[in-house]
Design an enzyme around this catalytic site. Structure first.
Site, PDB file in Angstrom:
ATOM      1  N   ASP A   1      -0.055  16.491   2.696  1.00 11.69           N
ATOM      2  CA  ASP A   1      -0.528  15.111   2.866  1.00 11.69           C
ATOM      3  C   ASP A   1      -0.546  14.707   4.345  1.00 11.69           C
ATOM      4  O   ASP A   1      -0.091  13.622   4.713  1.00 11.69           O
ATOM      5  CB  ASP A   1       0.359  14.167   2.029  1.00 11.69           C
ATOM      6  CG  ASP A   1      -0.108  12.724   2.040  1.00 11.69           C
ATOM      7  OD1 ASP A   1      -1.320  12.482   2.225  1.00 11.69           O
ATOM      8  OD2 ASP A   1       0.749  11.832   1.872  1.00 11.69           O
TER       9      ASP A   1
ATOM     10  N   TYR B   1      -4.709  10.629  12.071  1.00  8.66           N
ATOM     11  CA  TYR B   1      -4.322  10.727  10.669  1.00  8.66           C
ATOM     12  C   TYR B   1      -3.360  11.878  10.431  1.00  8.66           C
ATOM     13  O   TYR B   1      -3.611  12.782   9.661  1.00  8.66           O
ATOM     14  CB  TYR B   1      -5.577  10.863   9.800  1.00  8.66           C
ATOM     15  CG  TYR B   1      -5.390  10.366   8.386  1.00  8.66           C
ATOM     16  CD1 TYR B   1      -5.155   9.011   8.136  1.00  8.66           C
ATOM     17  CD2 TYR B   1      -5.441  11.225   7.310  1.00  8.66           C
ATOM     18  CE1 TYR B   1      -4.972   8.543   6.849  1.00  8.66           C
ATOM     19  CE2 TYR B   1      -5.261  10.775   6.012  1.00  8.66           C
ATOM     20  CZ  TYR B   1      -5.030   9.431   5.797  1.00  8.66           C
ATOM     21  OH  TYR B   1      -4.855   8.973   4.505  1.00  8.66           O
TER      22      TYR B   1
ATOM     23  N   HIS C   1       0.868   9.297   3.184  1.00  6.65           N
ATOM     24  CA  HIS C   1       0.933   8.334   2.075  1.00  6.65           C
ATOM     25  C   HIS C   1       2.364   8.146   1.591  1.00  6.65           C
ATOM     26  O   HIS C   1       2.602   7.400   0.654  1.00  6.65           O
ATOM     27  CB  HIS C   1       0.094   8.808   0.888  1.00  6.65           C
ATOM     28  CG  HIS C   1      -1.378   8.797   1.127  1.00  6.65           C
ATOM     29  ND1 HIS C   1      -2.065   9.875   1.625  1.00  6.65           N
ATOM     30  CD2 HIS C   1      -2.296   7.817   0.952  1.00  6.65           C
ATOM     31  CE1 HIS C   1      -3.352   9.577   1.724  1.00  6.65           C
ATOM     32  NE2 HIS C   1      -3.521   8.333   1.333  1.00  6.65           N
TER      33      HIS C   1
ATOM     34  N   GLU D   1      -2.228   4.594   7.313  1.00  8.24           N
ATOM     35  CA  GLU D   1      -2.146   4.280   5.887  1.00  8.24           C
ATOM     36  C   GLU D   1      -1.522   2.911   5.649  1.00  8.24           C
ATOM     37  O   GLU D   1      -1.980   2.138   4.817  1.00  8.24           O
ATOM     38  CB  GLU D   1      -1.310   5.354   5.170  1.00  8.24           C
ATOM     39  CG  GLU D   1      -2.119   6.502   4.645  1.00  8.24           C
ATOM     40  CD  GLU D   1      -3.239   6.024   3.733  1.00  8.24           C
ATOM     41  OE1 GLU D   1      -2.969   5.240   2.811  1.00  8.24           O
ATOM     42  OE2 GLU D   1      -4.388   6.423   3.963  1.00  8.24           O
TER      43      GLU D   1
ATOM     44  N   HIS E   1      -8.034  -1.827   1.199  1.00 13.18           N
ATOM     45  CA  HIS E   1      -7.340  -0.696   1.841  1.00 13.18           C
ATOM     46  C   HIS E   1      -8.367   0.244   2.470  1.00 13.18           C
ATOM     47  O   HIS E   1      -8.269   0.604   3.644  1.00 13.18           O
ATOM     48  CB  HIS E   1      -6.489   0.051   0.803  1.00 13.18           C
ATOM     49  CG  HIS E   1      -5.881   1.322   1.311  1.00 13.18           C
ATOM     50  ND1 HIS E   1      -4.542   1.459   1.580  1.00 13.18           N
ATOM     51  CD2 HIS E   1      -6.436   2.530   1.613  1.00 13.18           C
ATOM     52  CE1 HIS E   1      -4.295   2.684   2.021  1.00 13.18           C
ATOM     53  NE2 HIS E   1      -5.437   3.357   2.056  1.00 13.18           N
ATOM     54  N   GLU E   2      -9.343   0.651   1.679  1.00 15.28           N
ATOM     55  CA  GLU E   2     -10.311   1.635   2.165  1.00 15.28           C
ATOM     56  C   GLU E   2     -11.163   1.078   3.300  1.00 15.28           C
ATOM     57  O   GLU E   2     -11.409   1.763   4.292  1.00 15.28           O
ATOM     58  CB  GLU E   2     -11.183   2.132   1.009  1.00 15.28           C
ATOM     59  CG  GLU E   2     -10.422   2.986  -0.005  1.00 15.28           C
ATOM     60  CD  GLU E   2      -9.767   4.212   0.622  1.00 15.28           C
ATOM     61  OE1 GLU E   2     -10.276   4.720   1.632  1.00 15.28           O
ATOM     62  OE2 GLU E   2      -8.726   4.643   0.101  1.00 15.28           O
TER      63      GLU E   2
ATOM     64  N   HIS F   1      -9.500   1.166   6.608  1.00 15.16           N
ATOM     65  CA  HIS F   1      -9.591   2.437   7.346  1.00 15.16           C
ATOM     66  C   HIS F   1     -10.761   2.369   8.327  1.00 15.16           C
ATOM     67  O   HIS F   1     -10.711   2.952   9.416  1.00 15.16           O
ATOM     68  CB  HIS F   1      -9.767   3.623   6.396  1.00 15.16           C
ATOM     69  CG  HIS F   1      -8.483   4.098   5.778  1.00 15.16           C
ATOM     70  ND1 HIS F   1      -7.374   4.421   6.541  1.00 15.16           N
ATOM     71  CD2 HIS F   1      -8.123   4.307   4.487  1.00 15.16           C
ATOM     72  CE1 HIS F   1      -6.397   4.807   5.730  1.00 15.16           C
ATOM     73  NE2 HIS F   1      -6.821   4.742   4.480  1.00 15.16           N
TER      74      HIS F   1
HETATM   75 ZN   LIG Z   1      -5.723   5.269   2.791  1.00 19.91          ZN
END
Ligand SMILES: [Zn+2]
Length: 361
Positions: A276, A194, A281, A203, A179-180, A183
Site C-alpha cells: 500500500d 504518494y 491508507h 490520503e 475524497h477522490e 486527490h
Molecule cells: Zn485516496
C-alpha cells in the site's frame, strides 16, 4: 495565502492511481473461498495494479499558476458519463451541467456529489473547482463489472458499481466522491508524494476534505458529524460501518471477509510496511485523528477554523511534496497563528498533534 501575485509556477505531477478501497482490503477479499467474491476482488486488484503502473510511466510535470480567489458566483461544469460496464473512458454522456435528474440514481448521485464538492471549496475556501481555475468536473459511472472501487485518474472521477455483496454502488457516499476529487486538489497544490508519510498525508487530506464536504452538505457541526469515510458503502451483512473512522481509527470494520480495520490513531501504533505504498491508507489514521481532535476541540463547523487551517497548509506553498507528519503538523500551527490572532487555534492544533504523538513545535 498567495504572496506572489498568483504567478509563481508550481510543479505538478499526475498522481499515482489512488482508489478509495485500499489494497489490504482487496487482498483479504481475494483470498476468500467464495469464488464470485474473490473473483471480483482479484479483478479489481489486477485493474488497479495495471492502472498504477500506467500512471507511473505517464507521470508528467506541468507548470500551473497559484489560483486566485474565486468569484462567489462561480458555477461548476459537470458532465456525467456511463461506461456501460466497460473500461473505456469516459463512455457515453448521460447528464450535462444544468440538466434535470434522469432515471439512473447512480448518475444523479455522482452529479450531486461533484456539486457538493465544488460547493464546499467555493463557499468555504473561495476555490473555483479542483484546480482553482474552474476545471470541468467529469465522472464516469458503471465502470467495469463488479468493480470494487472508485478513483480519480488525474483527469476525471471513475465509479464502480461494487460487487453487491461486500460493496454497494461507489456513488453512495458523498465523502468518497469528495475524497477522490480532493486527490485532484492535492495534485494541483502541494502534490504530496504518494509514498510513506507524505503519501499518508495525501490520503488524510482527502479524508479530511471528503468528510468536510459531507458535513457541509448536511449542515452538521463537528459534534454532530459521524467522522466516517464511506458510510453506506458496505453492503448489509458486512460487520462494519465504513472504510475508515477519523474519530476512532481502527474501528470501522471487523469482518471475516474484509479483515479488521488496521488504522492506528497514534504514532505509538504506526505501521511499517512496504504494501500500500508504505501504508498510505493505514497510517493516514494518525493525521486524520489529529484533525478530528482539533475540530472537536474548537467546536462549531469543522470546515470553518480547522478546515481553513488545513486548507491554508495544503495551498500555502510551503508544504513540501515529501513532507512528513511533523513537517505538516508544524505548518498547521504556523497557519493557525497566521490566520487567527487569539492563540486559541494554534494552541489547540499543538495539543491535537501531541495527542497523536506528533511533535508540532
Ligand atoms: Zn485516496
Amino acid at each position: 495565502m498567495t504572496t506572489n501575485g498568483g504567478f509563481e509556477p508550481v510543479i505538478r505531477r499526475t498522481p499515482v492511481f489512488c482508489g478509495i478501497v485500499p489494497p489490504h482490503i482487496l487482498d483479504h477479499l481475494a483470498q476468500h473461498e467464495d469464488q464470485a467474491l474473490s473473483d471480483s476482488a482479484l479483478r479489481t486488484l489486477q485493474h488497479d495494479s495495471a492502472a498504477r503502473t500506467r500512471r507511473r510511466i505517464t507521470a508528467v510535470r506541468t507548470l500551473t499558476a497559484v489560483a486566485a480567489p474565486a468569484a462567489p458566483d462561480a458555477v461548476p461544469h459537470r458532465t456525467i458519463y456511463d461506461a456501460e460496464h466497460g473500461t473505456a473512458l469516459p463512455g457515453t454522456e448521460v447528464r450535462a451541467e444544468g440538466s434535470e435528474p434522469g432515471q439512473d440514481a447512480t448518475v444523479n448521485r455522482a452529479y450531486a456529489g461533484l456539486g457538493a464538492t465544488f460547493e464546499l471549496y467555493l463557499k468555504a475556501y473561495e476555490r473555483n473547482s479542483i484546480d482553482g481555475n474552474g476545471l470541468p468536473l467529469n465522472a464516469s459511472v458503471h465502470y467495469d463489472v463488479n468493480y470494487d472501487n472508485a478513483f480519480w485518474n488525474g483527469d476525471q472521477m471513475v465509479f464502480g458499481d461494487g460487487d453487491g455483496e461486500i460493496f454497494t454502488d461507489f456513488t453512495s457516499s458523498v465523502d468518497v466522491i469528495g475524497h477522490e476529487l480532493t486527490h485532484g486538489v492535492t495534485q494541483y497544490t502541494a502534490n504530496l508524494e504518494y509514498y510513506g508519510q507524505s503519501g499518508a498525508l495525501n490520503e488524510s487530506v482527502s479524508d479530511v476534505f471528503g468528510s468536510l464536504i459531507k458535513q457541509y452538505s448536511l449542515g452538521q457541526s463537528a459534534e454532530q458529524a459521524d467522522w466516517l469515510i464511506g458510510e453506506g458503502l458496505l453492503a448489509p451483512g458486512v460487520h462494519g460501518v465504513a472504510l475508515r473512522s477519523m474519530k476512532a481509527p481502527g474501528t470501522a470494520y471487523d469482518d471475516p471477509r474484509l479483515g479488521k480495520d488496521p488504522q492506528p490513531a497514534t504514532m505509538q501504533h504506526y505501521v511499517r510496511t512496504s504494501r500500500d505504498n508504505g501504508g498510505v491508507h493505514i497510517n493516514s489514521g494518525i493525521p486524520n485523528h489529529a484533525f478530528y481532535l482539533l475540530a472537536t476541540a474548537l467546536g462549531g463547523n469543522a470546515w470553518d477554523r480547522a478546515g481553513q487551517i488545513w486548507y491554508d497548509v495544503l495551498t500555502g506553498g510551503e508544504l513540501q511534496s515529501d513532507a512528513d507528519f511533523a513537517d505538516f503538523a508544524k505548518l498547521t500551527v504556523a497557519a493557525a497563528k497566521a490566520r487567527y490572532q487569539t492563540g486559541e487555534e494554534s494552541e489547540a492544533a499543538l495539543k491535537a498533534w501531541a495527542q497523536v504523538g506528533v511533535q508540532a513545535s
